[in-house]
Write a protein that holds these residues in place. Structure first.
Motif, PDB file in Angstrom:
ATOM      1  N   LEU A 129       1.885  -2.753   2.959  1.00 49.59           N
ATOM      2  CA  LEU A 129       1.914  -1.369   3.421  1.00 49.59           C
ATOM      3  C   LEU A 129       1.705  -1.261   4.930  1.00 49.59           C
ATOM      4  O   LEU A 129       2.194  -0.324   5.569  1.00 49.59           O
ATOM      5  CB  LEU A 129       0.835  -0.566   2.689  1.00 49.59           C
ATOM      6  CG  LEU A 129       1.086  -0.309   1.203  1.00 49.59           C
ATOM      7  CD1 LEU A 129      -0.152   0.281   0.552  1.00 49.59           C
ATOM      8  CD2 LEU A 129       2.274   0.620   1.004  1.00 49.59           C
ATOM      9  N   ALA A 130       0.980  -2.213   5.495  1.00 46.83           N
ATOM     10  CA  ALA A 130       0.694  -2.154   6.929  1.00 46.83           C
ATOM     11  C   ALA A 130       1.840  -2.669   7.784  1.00 46.83           C
ATOM     12  O   ALA A 130       2.052  -2.172   8.903  1.00 46.83           O
ATOM     13  CB  ALA A 130      -0.578  -2.941   7.238  1.00 46.83           C
ATOM     14  N   LYS A 131       2.591  -3.647   7.290  1.00 50.90           N
ATOM     15  CA  LYS A 131       3.567  -4.333   8.132  1.00 50.90           C
ATOM     16  C   LYS A 131       5.018  -4.127   7.725  1.00 50.90           C
ATOM     17  O   LYS A 131       5.910  -4.659   8.385  1.00 50.90           O
ATOM     18  CB  LYS A 131       3.256  -5.838   8.137  1.00 50.90           C
ATOM     19  CG  LYS A 131       1.925  -6.167   8.805  1.00 50.90           C
ATOM     20  CD  LYS A 131       1.880  -5.648  10.234  1.00 50.90           C
ATOM     21  CE  LYS A 131       0.548  -5.835  10.889  1.00 50.90           C
ATOM     22  NZ  LYS A 131       0.513  -5.290  12.269  1.00 50.90           N
ATOM     23  N   GLY A 136       9.167   6.292   0.810  1.00 49.29           N
ATOM     24  CA  GLY A 136       8.037   6.683  -0.026  1.00 49.29           C
ATOM     25  C   GLY A 136       6.699   6.117   0.411  1.00 49.29           C
ATOM     26  O   GLY A 136       5.724   6.181  -0.337  1.00 49.29           O
ATOM     27  N   LYS A 137       6.627   5.581   1.624  1.00 51.85           N
ATOM     28  CA  LYS A 137       5.380   4.979   2.093  1.00 51.85           C
ATOM     29  C   LYS A 137       4.278   6.022   2.225  1.00 51.85           C
ATOM     30  O   LYS A 137       3.118   5.759   1.891  1.00 51.85           O
ATOM     31  CB  LYS A 137       5.630   4.280   3.431  1.00 51.85           C
ATOM     32  CG  LYS A 137       4.434   3.529   3.963  1.00 51.85           C
ATOM     33  CD  LYS A 137       4.790   2.775   5.235  1.00 51.85           C
ATOM     34  CE  LYS A 137       3.577   2.010   5.763  1.00 51.85           C
ATOM     35  NZ  LYS A 137       3.932   1.231   6.985  1.00 51.85           N
ATOM     36  N   LYS A 138       4.612   7.208   2.700  1.00 48.16           N
ATOM     37  CA  LYS A 138       3.615   8.264   2.824  1.00 48.16           C
ATOM     38  C   LYS A 138       3.105   8.714   1.461  1.00 48.16           C
ATOM     39  O   LYS A 138       1.917   9.031   1.307  1.00 48.16           O
ATOM     40  CB  LYS A 138       4.207   9.453   3.582  1.00 48.16           C
ATOM     41  CG  LYS A 138       4.508   9.160   5.044  1.00 48.16           C
ATOM     42  CD  LYS A 138       5.007  10.402   5.758  1.00 48.16           C
ATOM     43  CE  LYS A 138       5.273  10.103   7.235  1.00 48.16           C
ATOM     44  NZ  LYS A 138       5.783  11.311   7.960  1.00 48.16           N
ATOM     45  N   ALA A 139       3.984   8.722   0.476  1.00 46.10           N
ATOM     46  CA  ALA A 139       3.550   9.091  -0.872  1.00 46.10           C
ATOM     47  C   ALA A 139       2.588   8.051  -1.443  1.00 46.10           C
ATOM     48  O   ALA A 139       1.598   8.392  -2.097  1.00 46.10           O
ATOM     49  CB  ALA A 139       4.766   9.255  -1.785  1.00 46.10           C
ATOM     50  N   VAL A 140       2.885   6.790  -1.182  1.00 46.10           N
ATOM     51  CA  VAL A 140       1.978   5.729  -1.628  1.00 46.10           C
ATOM     52  C   VAL A 140       0.624   5.863  -0.948  1.00 46.10           C
ATOM     53  O   VAL A 140      -0.432   5.679  -1.575  1.00 46.10           O
ATOM     54  CB  VAL A 140       2.603   4.349  -1.345  1.00 46.10           C
ATOM     55  CG1 VAL A 140       1.611   3.242  -1.672  1.00 46.10           C
ATOM     56  CG2 VAL A 140       3.877   4.165  -2.153  1.00 46.10           C
ATOM     57  N   LEU A 145      -5.187   7.129  -1.371  1.00 44.74           N
ATOM     58  CA  LEU A 145      -6.331   7.943  -0.988  1.00 44.74           C
ATOM     59  C   LEU A 145      -6.868   8.741  -2.165  1.00 44.74           C
ATOM     60  O   LEU A 145      -8.093   8.882  -2.344  1.00 44.74           O
ATOM     61  CB  LEU A 145      -5.955   8.893   0.152  1.00 44.74           C
ATOM     62  CG  LEU A 145      -5.754   8.266   1.527  1.00 44.74           C
ATOM     63  CD1 LEU A 145      -5.424   9.349   2.549  1.00 44.74           C
ATOM     64  CD2 LEU A 145      -6.987   7.497   1.964  1.00 44.74           C
ATOM     65  N   GLY A 146      -5.970   9.268  -2.991  1.00 40.21           N
ATOM     66  CA  GLY A 146      -6.416   9.994  -4.176  1.00 40.21           C
ATOM     67  C   GLY A 146      -7.135   9.092  -5.167  1.00 40.21           C
ATOM     68  O   GLY A 146      -8.133   9.496  -5.772  1.00 40.21           O
ATOM     69  N   ALA A 147      -6.653   7.859  -5.306  1.00 41.07           N
ATOM     70  CA  ALA A 147      -7.305   6.922  -6.217  1.00 41.07           C
ATOM     71  C   ALA A 147      -8.691   6.518  -5.721  1.00 41.07           C
ATOM     72  O   ALA A 147      -9.600   6.283  -6.512  1.00 41.07           O
ATOM     73  CB  ALA A 147      -6.436   5.679  -6.395  1.00 41.07           C
ATOM     74  N   VAL A 148      -8.858   6.447  -4.390  1.00 40.17           N
ATOM     75  CA  VAL A 148     -10.178   6.124  -3.840  1.00 40.17           C
ATOM     76  C   VAL A 148     -11.176   7.222  -4.177  1.00 40.17           C
ATOM     77  O   VAL A 148     -12.356   6.957  -4.441  1.00 40.17           O
ATOM     78  CB  VAL A 148     -10.079   5.923  -2.321  1.00 40.17           C
ATOM     79  CG1 VAL A 148     -11.470   5.795  -1.692  1.00 40.17           C
ATOM     80  CG2 VAL A 148      -9.259   4.683  -1.995  1.00 40.17           C
ATOM     81  N   ALA A 149     -10.717   8.472  -4.182  1.00 38.52           N
ATOM     82  CA  ALA A 149     -11.613   9.599  -4.422  1.00 38.52           C
ATOM     83  C   ALA A 149     -11.986   9.759  -5.891  1.00 38.52           C
ATOM     84  O   ALA A 149     -12.951  10.456  -6.200  1.00 38.52           O
ATOM     85  CB  ALA A 149     -10.976  10.889  -3.910  1.00 38.52           C
ATOM     86  N   ILE A 150     -11.264   9.126  -6.811  1.00 37.78           N
ATOM     87  CA  ILE A 150     -11.545   9.277  -8.244  1.00 37.78           C
ATOM     88  C   ILE A 150     -12.565   8.233  -8.665  1.00 37.78           C
ATOM     89  O   ILE A 150     -12.353   7.035  -8.482  1.00 37.78           O
ATOM     90  CB  ILE A 150     -10.252   9.121  -9.068  1.00 37.78           C
ATOM     91  CG1 ILE A 150      -9.239  10.198  -8.679  1.00 37.78           C
ATOM     92  CG2 ILE A 150     -10.557   9.202 -10.557  1.00 37.78           C
ATOM     93  CD1 ILE A 150      -7.902  10.053  -9.370  1.00 37.78           C
TER      94      ILE A 150
END
Length: 314
Positions: A129-131, A136-140, A145-150
């Protein structure tokens, strides 16, 4: 020229600056006194935090040296009676046909496969993802981020229902497979790889004919070492202390990790005819934290050396 002007001309330069130097000295001394007060205050705060952190460990060690009778009839923060630490250790590892050793092996398996696999997958995903750019990179990024918050406990019941339909409950895979997913580890490697792995180095490797996998395993992994150690520490501690997921996934005691097994020992005191073995529970808890402390001290060396190497390169 007047007498006053002549006196001003004849005054040495050192004496002329004396009042200014005196004010500077007073200001410097006042700043030093302020810094000294701040240092003393910070030292007191840090000492209190260290004491707060070490007090539970001290309580655990002290009570591991007591018999069952002394444990219930003595002050918890100091030794009492004969030292029964070795007897408690032997009783812990031999109780109920040595099931503690089996639980310890299960925990090691969950940590090696789960935490190790989660770190490796986070390295692959975060680096990609970094390189690399793709649709769809923004969607990922939003999904991560949503998964981190759950919280993980919110997904435990849906995961149990899904695994029960697949026939994976009451098997080691019910604990290992969810442990392989670490959204926070993926996000951490992603953000770390943006600066830790220079794009120029990757382009030079590609110009020399190196493939993407060879570049990743020979160059990028070494540059990502501090971030990988950080993710490994987080996932290792999370998997080692995992309690709720194994509790709902496993019904066979032979597959229990240490967390669920020790809780089962503690619950025996509340059942009719159950053995009261609080001394073994406390001793087992002390034995449980030793591998975590050793792993942290071992991995911290590579963590600090990697950060120091990065600072020198920068």
């Amino acid at each position: 020229m007047s007498t006053t002007d002549q006196a001003r001309v004849n005054v040495p330069a050192s004496q002329a600056r004396a009042p200014r130097m005196s004010r500077y000295t007073r200001t410097n001394k006042s700043n030093q006194g302020l810094h000294t007060k701040k240092s003393i205050l910070l030292t007191i705060i840090m000492g209190a935090l260290v004491l707060y952190s070490l007090l539970p460990l001290f309580w655990l060690f002290v009570n591991s040296t007591k018999t069952q009778a002394e444990l219930l009839n003595s002050f918890g923060l100091w030794f009492s009676g004969p030292n029964a630490l070795w007897d408690n250790i032997v009783a812990t590892v031999t109780y109920n046909d040595g099931v503690f050793v089996r639980w310890f092996g299960n925990t090691l398996m969950y940590v090696v496969v789960g935490a190790g696999g989660a770190t490796f997958l986070a390295a692959l995903g975060g680096y990609g993802l970094a390189k690399f750019n793709f649709p769809g990179k923004k969607a990922v990024f939003a999904v991560v981020l949503g998964a981190v918050a759950i919280p993980g406990t919110a997904l435990a019941v849906p995961t149990f229902l899904m695994f029960s339909q697949m026939g994976l409950t009451n098997t080691p895979w019910a604990v290992i497979l969810p442990s392989l997913i670490s959204p926070f580890g993926l996000y951490l490697i992603w953000t770390y790889a943006l600066d830790a792995v220079p794009t120029e180095v990757l382009e030079a490797a590609r110009m020399d004919g190196a493939g993407e996998f060879r570049t990743f395993f020979t160059i990028s992994l070494k540059l990502l070492a501090p971030g990988l150690v950080t993710v490994l520490l987080f996932t290792l501690v999370a998997t080692w202390n995992n309690y709720f997921l194994p509790l709902i996934m496993l019904s066979e005691p032979t597959w229990y990790p240490l967390t669920v097994g020790l809780k089962q020992w503690s619950n025996q005191a509340q059942t009719v005819g159950g053995d009261v073995i609080y001394n073994l529970v406390i001793t087992g808890s002390m034995l449980t934290i030793i591998p975590i402390v050793v792993a942290f001290l071992f991995l911290q060396r590579y963590w600090q050396s990697g950060l120091a190497a990065g600072s020198v390169k920068a």
